[in-house]
Design a protein around this motif. Structure first.
Motif, short mmCIF file in Angstrom:
data_model
loop_
_atom_site.label_atom_id
_atom_site.label_comp_id
_atom_site.label_asym_id
_atom_site.label_seq_id
_atom_site.Cartn_x
_atom_site.Cartn_y
_atom_site.Cartn_z
N GLY A 13 40.23 54.28 32.41
CA GLY A 13 41.11 53.13 32.62
C GLY A 13 40.42 51.80 32.45
O GLY A 13 39.20 51.72 32.22
N SER A 14 41.19 50.74 32.58
CA SER A 14 40.66 49.38 32.44
C SER A 14 40.90 48.51 33.66
O SER A 14 40.35 47.41 33.75
N ILE A 15 41.74 49.01 34.63
CA ILE A 15 42.02 48.22 35.82
C ILE A 15 42.65 49.13 36.87
O ILE A 15 43.28 50.14 36.54
N ASP A 16 42.46 48.78 38.12
CA ASP A 16 43.08 49.54 39.20
C ASP A 16 44.58 49.30 39.24
O ASP A 16 45.07 48.23 38.85
N ILE A 17 45.31 50.27 39.74
CA ILE A 17 46.76 50.15 39.86
C ILE A 17 47.12 49.16 40.98
O ILE A 17 46.49 49.15 42.04
N GLY A 18 48.12 48.34 40.72
CA GLY A 18 48.61 47.42 41.74
C GLY A 18 47.95 46.07 41.76
O GLY A 18 48.23 45.25 42.65
N MET A 19 47.08 45.77 40.78
CA MET A 19 46.42 44.47 40.72
C MET A 19 47.37 43.40 40.19
O MET A 19 48.14 43.65 39.25
N THR A 20 47.33 42.23 40.78
CA THR A 20 48.13 41.10 40.31
C THR A 20 47.36 40.33 39.25
O THR A 20 46.24 39.87 39.51
N GLU A 21 47.94 40.20 38.08
CA GLU A 21 47.25 39.57 36.96
C GLU A 21 46.90 38.12 37.27
O GLU A 21 47.72 37.37 37.78
N GLY A 22 45.65 37.75 36.94
CA GLY A 22 45.19 36.38 37.13
C GLY A 22 44.44 36.14 38.43
O GLY A 22 43.81 35.09 38.58
N THR A 23 44.49 37.08 39.35
CA THR A 23 43.80 36.90 40.63
C THR A 23 42.33 37.29 40.50
O THR A 23 41.91 37.93 39.52
N LEU A 24 41.53 36.91 41.50
CA LEU A 24 40.11 37.25 41.49
C LEU A 24 39.92 38.77 41.56
O LEU A 24 39.05 39.32 40.88
N GLU A 25 40.75 39.43 42.36
CA GLU A 25 40.64 40.89 42.47
C GLU A 25 40.95 41.56 41.13
O GLU A 25 40.36 42.58 40.78
N TYR A 26 41.87 40.95 40.38
CA TYR A 26 42.24 41.49 39.07
C TYR A 26 41.04 41.48 38.13
O TYR A 26 40.72 42.49 37.48
N TRP A 27 40.35 40.35 38.03
CA TRP A 27 39.21 40.24 37.13
C TRP A 27 38.01 41.05 37.61
O TRP A 27 37.27 41.62 36.80
N LEU A 28 37.81 41.12 38.93
CA LEU A 28 36.73 41.97 39.44
C LEU A 28 36.99 43.44 39.12
O LEU A 28 36.06 44.19 38.80
#
Length: 321
Positions: A167-182
């Motif tokens: 995968g490329s990102i965890d499920i449930g991440m909000t795009e544009g947030t710091l958690e999203y990019w981390l």
């Protein structure tokens, strides 16, 4: 410089035209067509299949099909994906950011490690540290990328649990947030390291060997005879000449940024253009396959042009005009 670049760009036009003929011919020689990926022949009325092939123009003469395809391609209409049922441009634009992130991350790892290790080995050749770096490089050159990828997943994902295996990102991440990019960086780090370290080995050896060769030339002996500081000799006189071979790789690496590592993306199930290319082959998604092939060919030509231009920037003795 501008005249040279303009001439090279004009020279790409007939080359891309020939590449498009090859791409179209190979696609037609493959079994089936893009319509085959949209239906189940065992459950579809044969009369309907024949009517749709006639409507889509698959029964037209090949020259007519080619010029229709290349005309639409030049206008930016790449067709509709047989698998995703949407425009090819939308499919590619969805996967492109992941491949760009993987490509830039791997290049950053490659050039930083290769620069410092190659510089150290070149300044202190035949020492214990140089032999250790050389041994690691040859080990990296001898390990195929798919073995390195599988081993990295087993060790760092399954055994240690440090990084995700797909995968490329965890499920449930909000795009544009710091958690999203981390989360995106967390997913891309392991495949980027695998991809970057394999290239680092050859780059380090090229830089090391060039530094050693340039350190024995007459202009370096002259600089030492004049009392120039050793640090300045390496950083100004030797290093500038030694990084020229790496410029060649940089031009071709620009292709890797977009095309990605097909094997690496497939092993890590990383949703980029490389994985999309393999999937389009397996599902007979010819519009996507042909568009990606043309894209990779165009970027290869651009990479060559960038490498030649950077030659003249790094070494003024090279005259492109």
């Amino acid at each position: 410089m501008l005249k040279y670049a303009f001439r090279r760009i004009l020279g790409m036009i007939p080359m891309l035209f020939l590449i498009s003929i090859v791409v179209f011919t190979l696609a037609k020689l493959m079994p089936g067509d893009s319509f085959s990926g949209e239906i189940d022949p065992t459950k579809t009325n044969p009369q309907y299949i024949a009517e749709m092939r006639e409507k889509l123009g698959y029964n037209d003469p090949l020259p007519q099909q080619y010029f229709r395809w290349i005309g639409n391609f030049v206008e930016g209409d790449f067709g509709k994906s047989a698998r995703y049922k949407i425009k090819v441009s939308d499919v590619i634009s969805e996967k492109l950011p992941n491949t760009l992130l993987l490509g830039f991350s791997s290049l950053l790892i490659t050039y930083i490690l290769a620069f410092f290790m190659g510089l150290y080995s070149g300044r202190k050749p035949y020492t214990v540290a140089d032999n250790l770096i050389g041994g690691l490089n040859y080990l990296g050159l001898s390990i195929p990328s798919f073995i390195a990828g599988v081993f990295a997943i087993f060790l760092f994902s399954f055994t240690l649990g440090w990084f995700p295996s797909n995968g490329s990102i965890d499920i449930g991440m909000t795009e544009g947030t710091l958690e999203y990019w981390l989360s995106r960086l967390h997913h891309v780090f392991l495949p980027a390291v695998v991809l970057g370290l394999l290239s680092t080995a050859s780059y380090t050896q090229f830089l090391r060997n060039d530094i050693i060769e340039n350190s024995r030339k007459d202009f370096v002996r002259t600089a030492r005879a004049k009392g120039t500081a050793e640090k300045k000799i390496y950083n100004v006189h030797i290093l500038r000449n030694s990084i020229i071979p790496l410029i060649t790789f940089l031009g071709f690496d620009l292709v890797a940024i977009i095309s990605g590592a097909i094997i690496t993306e497939t092993i890590f199930t990383y949703p980029g253009l490389g994985q999309l290319f393999l999937q389009s082959v397996g599902t007979r998604d010819y519009p996507v396959l042909m568009t990606l092939t043309m894209l990779f060919s165009f970027l290869t030509l651009i990479g060559n042009l960038v490498a030649d231009i950077l030659y003249g920037v790094v070494d003024p003795r090279i005259r492109l005009d």
